[in-house]
Motif scaffolding. Structure first.
Motif, short mmCIF file in Angstrom:
data_model
loop_
_atom_site.label_atom_id
_atom_site.label_comp_id
_atom_site.label_asym_id
_atom_site.label_seq_id
_atom_site.Cartn_x
_atom_site.Cartn_y
_atom_site.Cartn_z
N THR A 149 -0.73 7.52 8.39
CA THR A 149 -2.18 7.32 8.25
C THR A 149 -3.00 7.90 9.40
N SER B 202 -9.47 10.26 -2.29
CA SER B 202 -9.65 9.31 -1.19
C SER B 202 -9.66 9.96 0.18
N TYR C 258 0.92 12.28 -4.92
CA TYR C 258 0.40 10.92 -4.79
C TYR C 258 0.67 10.30 -3.43
N SER C 259 1.74 10.72 -2.76
CA SER C 259 2.09 10.12 -1.47
C SER C 259 1.11 10.49 -0.37
N ALA D 153 -5.23 12.61 -6.40
CA ALA D 153 -4.82 11.98 -5.14
C ALA D 153 -5.71 12.39 -3.98
N LYS E 279 -2.29 10.19 -0.76
CA LYS E 279 -3.61 9.61 -1.06
C LYS E 279 -4.08 8.61 0.00
N ASN E 280 -3.17 8.18 0.88
CA ASN E 280 -3.55 7.20 1.90
C ASN E 280 -3.95 7.83 3.22
N LEU E 281 -3.93 9.18 3.31
CA LEU E 281 -4.20 9.87 4.57
C LEU E 281 -5.70 10.10 4.72
N THR E 282 -6.43 9.06 4.91
CA THR E 282 -7.90 9.11 4.88
C THR E 282 -8.50 9.79 6.11
N TYR F 171 3.07 8.33 2.84
CA TYR F 171 2.00 7.35 2.62
C TYR F 171 1.67 6.59 3.90
N ASN F 172 2.67 6.51 4.82
CA ASN F 172 2.50 5.72 6.05
C ASN F 172 1.94 6.52 7.21
N LYS G 143 3.95 6.77 12.93
CA LYS G 143 2.67 6.41 12.35
C LYS G 143 1.48 6.91 13.16
#
Length: 745
Positions: free
Chosen positions: A29, A73, A46-47, A70, A49-52, A26-27, A5
């Motif tokens: 980050t 974000s 889609y996996s 995706a 989309k959490n990598l901001t 997704y994890n 992570k």
């Protein structure tokens, strides 16, 4: 990997990874840089989309598909490459509007679609881009509205996207972005006039608006408003009028392409003079082909000492070819084809020239080819002097070792085939057709292992076809027609289309034989198919294969080895003295489209299996000695009429085959009951003799006063009128015939 992570950088480029992206991405980050380029990932993203925190993302050269929502974000993103995938991307780039830090985006080779919602047109994106590239493919509708809000652009490429609602050049893009250095709008369906900015743009160095529908005159002050251009490509548009004099103001210009427009007038002296007077010493590439230029070639072009490519073909230039071309120490490619040039080949003297491509075809040049051409021995790759009036022989010193294509057709060259190309081991095309070469075809041609196209049509070659031609494993087309060749056809001769050769060779041919630093000049090859002359270019030639030995004195039977001609496209052996049957193997040539065996001495039957040749479009076996029945008009044979079989005296088609005589053949045994379509020979001889005597009797009856003779003979005639030409005809005429004879006696 998915449990790391705290991972900040991940590069797994080029590992041939397959399948969808794992959801555990997704994890990750903490990632700031991610490169998944050059794998075989597919599906959606889609996996991610959490990598901001992601600042750099490279997804290029995969098989990702779906939309790019995706990415909405990823607000830290600065650098984005999603090229060479199957994404569906709106031309408005709406999903990226909130990426305020985005500077670089590349999305070439995806599916671009119009997205002209009014709400998007009223919104300004939060990003200020420095570079954007979206080349291919799709339709963008109107020009993307977000460009109106960009002021820091340095590079813009929007090629191969069709903007059907744009009716002028987007000059405002230059006015709003004073740092813009590169602008490519190739094949975008843009039209209307080419409008300049209101003031000079001092950053633009590379402008390409080729292959659009811009028209009208090129603005007179283009050089003053775009003074720092290094490359300018306005080719394949509808520009007309003259070349503006202000081109001479572009002091940094290196490449100029105005080809394939409607420009006219002479090549301006002021532009050429600029090579020295206005410091255009860096001009290295000039393409003015495909226009309506007239006048002579300006001698002041000699001042452009850095010129490596000069293309003036397809115009109306006249006069002699200037001798100063021989002093161009860096000239690699020269094309002056299809003009009105006359005079002799220039007498280039001095050191060896660097020319790799030389084309002067379709002019009015005459005289012999001088020894000066020997200065090109070292690097010449392509030579086209076809369709002129050159005469004499090639200089004995001309031995270009790197030559790949030779086009000398339609001249008046003569003498035996020179040894000029004996050591040209890379030769692919040798076209010497329509000349006056004589003597035997030399055996050394069989050593040209790369030769694909051998065209020696309409010369005065004699002797046998060299058996050494069987060594040519790459041969696709061979045309030896209209000569005086004799002897038999080498059975080992092999021909195959390039698309049936290994993929490695096709790649090798196209990558090796195209020049990156100069224009690759392409000459169509003339070849007769289906009794008509066609000109084929390279993209079609790769599917062509053919043998044409027509109009010679070739003898013997046709005896090709089956494996050597299985992919044959066209075969013409007409107007020779070939004997024997039509080979059964011909009915197995599934790709055959044209077969001409007319005007020979072929015998035997025509196989009914020709009907299964589904691609056969031309079939001619006329004027031979073929016999038996013509094949039934089924399958592809149903498309050919009687003219395909005309002139075979023993061949029957629509007529009753029992009326047709046959050549003398051994008599069948009594037990042979097979019907070959021939009449009984006993019946034929009896019928013939009876008819002959009947003619004599009728003549006698006319001049004789005895009516009983006429009456008796009339009975016999009535029987013949029934046309009972069968195996029993001898019995049916025996009795009345004897009565007629006895009465007459």
């Amino acid at each position: 990997l998915c449990e790391m992570k705290n991972l900040q950088e991940l590069d797994i480029t080029g590992n041939n990874l397959r399948g969808s992206l794992p959801m555990c991405f997704y994890n990750l980050t903490s990632l700031k840089s991610l490169s998944l380029s050059s794998n075989q990932f597919l599906g959606n993203i889609y996996s991610l989309k959490n990598l901001t925190l992601l600042e750099s993302l490279d997804l290029s050269s995969n098989q990702f598909s779906g939309n790019i929502s995706a990415l909405e974000s990823l607000t830290s993103l600065r650098w984005l490459d999603i090229s060479n995938n199957e994404f569906h991307i709106p031309s408005s780039l709406g999903p990226l509007f909130n990426l305020s830090r985005l500077k670089f985006i590349r999305g070439d080779n995806n599916n671009i679609h119009a997205d002209d919602h009014e709400m998007l047109n009223s919104l300004a994106p939060r990003f200020q881009l420095s570079y954007i590239s979206f080349s291919c493919c799709g339709s963008g509708g109107s020009f993307p509205y977000f460009f109106y809000h960009q002021s820091n652009l340095q590079g813009v490429t929007l090629s191969e996207i069709h903007f059907f609602k744009v009716d002028q050049f987007p000059f405002w893009l230059l006015e709003n972005n004073t740092k813009l250095e590169l602008l490519h709008l190739v094949n975008c369906s843009l039209l209307g006039p080419f409008q300049l900015t209101s003031r000079a743009h001092l950053a633009l160095s590379n402008l390409d608006i080729s292959n659009n529908a811009f028209g009208g005159n090129i603005p007179e002050r283009i050089g003053a408003h775009l003074p720092l251009l290094k490359t300018l490509n306005m080719s394949q548009n509808y520009f007309s009028g003259r070349i503006p004099s202000s081109f001479g103001d572009m002091s940094s210009l290196q490449g100029l392409d105005l080809s394939n427009n409607h420009l006219s007038g002479g090549i301006p002296e002021h532009m050429a003079t600029g090579c020295s007077l206005l410091d255009l010493m860096s001009l290295s590439e000039v393409r003015l082909d495909g226009n309506n230029f007239t006048g002579v070639i300006p001698n002041v072009l000699a001042n452009c000492s850095d010129l490596y490519l000069l293309d003036l073909s397809n115009n109306y230039l006249f006069g002699e070819i200037p001798s100063w071309i021989g002093n161009m120490s860096r000239l690699i490619a020269l094309d002056m084809s299809r003009n009105l040039l006359f005079g002799r080949f220039p007498q280039w003297r001095g050191n060896a020239l660097p020319l790799e491509q030389l084309a002067m075809a379709d002019n009015q040049l005459e005289g012999s080819i001088p020894r000066a051409i020997c200065n090109l021995n070292e690097g010449l790759i392509f030579l086209d002097l076809s369709m002129n009036n050159f005469s004499g022989t090639l200089p004995s010193c001309f031995k270009p070792v790197s030559l790949r294509e030779v086009h000398l057709s339609r001249n008046m060259l003569q003498g035996p085939l020179p040894n000029a190309f004996r050591d040209s081991s890379s030769l692919v095309t040798l076209d010497l057709s329509y000349n006056h070469f004589k003597g035997n075809i030399p055996n050394w041609i069989g050593n040209l292992s790369e030769l694909s196209y051998l065209l020696l049509k309409r010369n005065h070659f004699k002797g046998e076809i060299p058996i050494q031609l069987c060594n040519l494993g790459r041969l696709s087309l061979i045309d030896l027609s209209l000569n005086n060749l004799s002897g038999g056809i080498p059975s080992c001769l092999k021909v195959s289309a390039m698309n049936y050769v290994t993929e490695e060779y096709i790649w090798y041919y196209y990558s090796r034989y195209d020049i990156d630093t100069a224009k690759s000049i392409e000459v169509p090859i003339e070849y007769i198919v289906k009794s008509r002359s066609y000109h084929y270019r390279r993209r079609i030639l790769q599917y062509m294969s053919g043998i044409d030995l027509s109009y010679n004195k070739v003898t013997g039977e046709i005896n090709f080895e089956t494996r050597n001609i299985m992919k044959l496209f066209t075969l013409n052996l007409s107007r020779n003295s070939l004997t024997g049957p039509i080979p059964q193997v011909f009915s197995n040539l599934k790709d055959l489209e044209s077969l001409d065996l007319s005007y020979n001495n072929l015998t035997g039957n025509i196989s009914v299996e020709f009907a299964v040749l589904h691609f056969l479009q031309y079939f001619n076996v006329s004027n031979n000695n073929l016999s038996g029945k013509t094949p039934e008009r089924i399958g592809q044979l149903g498309t050919f009429d009687e003219s395909s079989y005309f002139g075979n005296l023993f061949l029957c088609g629509s007529l009753n085959c029992s009326l047709v005589a046959t050549p003398i053949t051994p008599k069948a045994s009594a037990g042979d009951t097979e019907d070959h379509g021939f009449i009984d020979m006993d019946a034929f001889y009896a019928s013939f003799f009876a008819c002959y005597v009947m003619v004599l009797l009728c003549i006698a009856a006319i001049i004789s006063p005895e009516n009983f003779v006429v009456e008796t003979c009339s009975k016999a005639i009535a029987i013949f009128d029934k046309k009972e030409f069968t195996r029993g005809i001898k019995l049916s005429i025996e009795k009345p015939w004897s009565n007629c004879v006895k009465t007459w006696i």
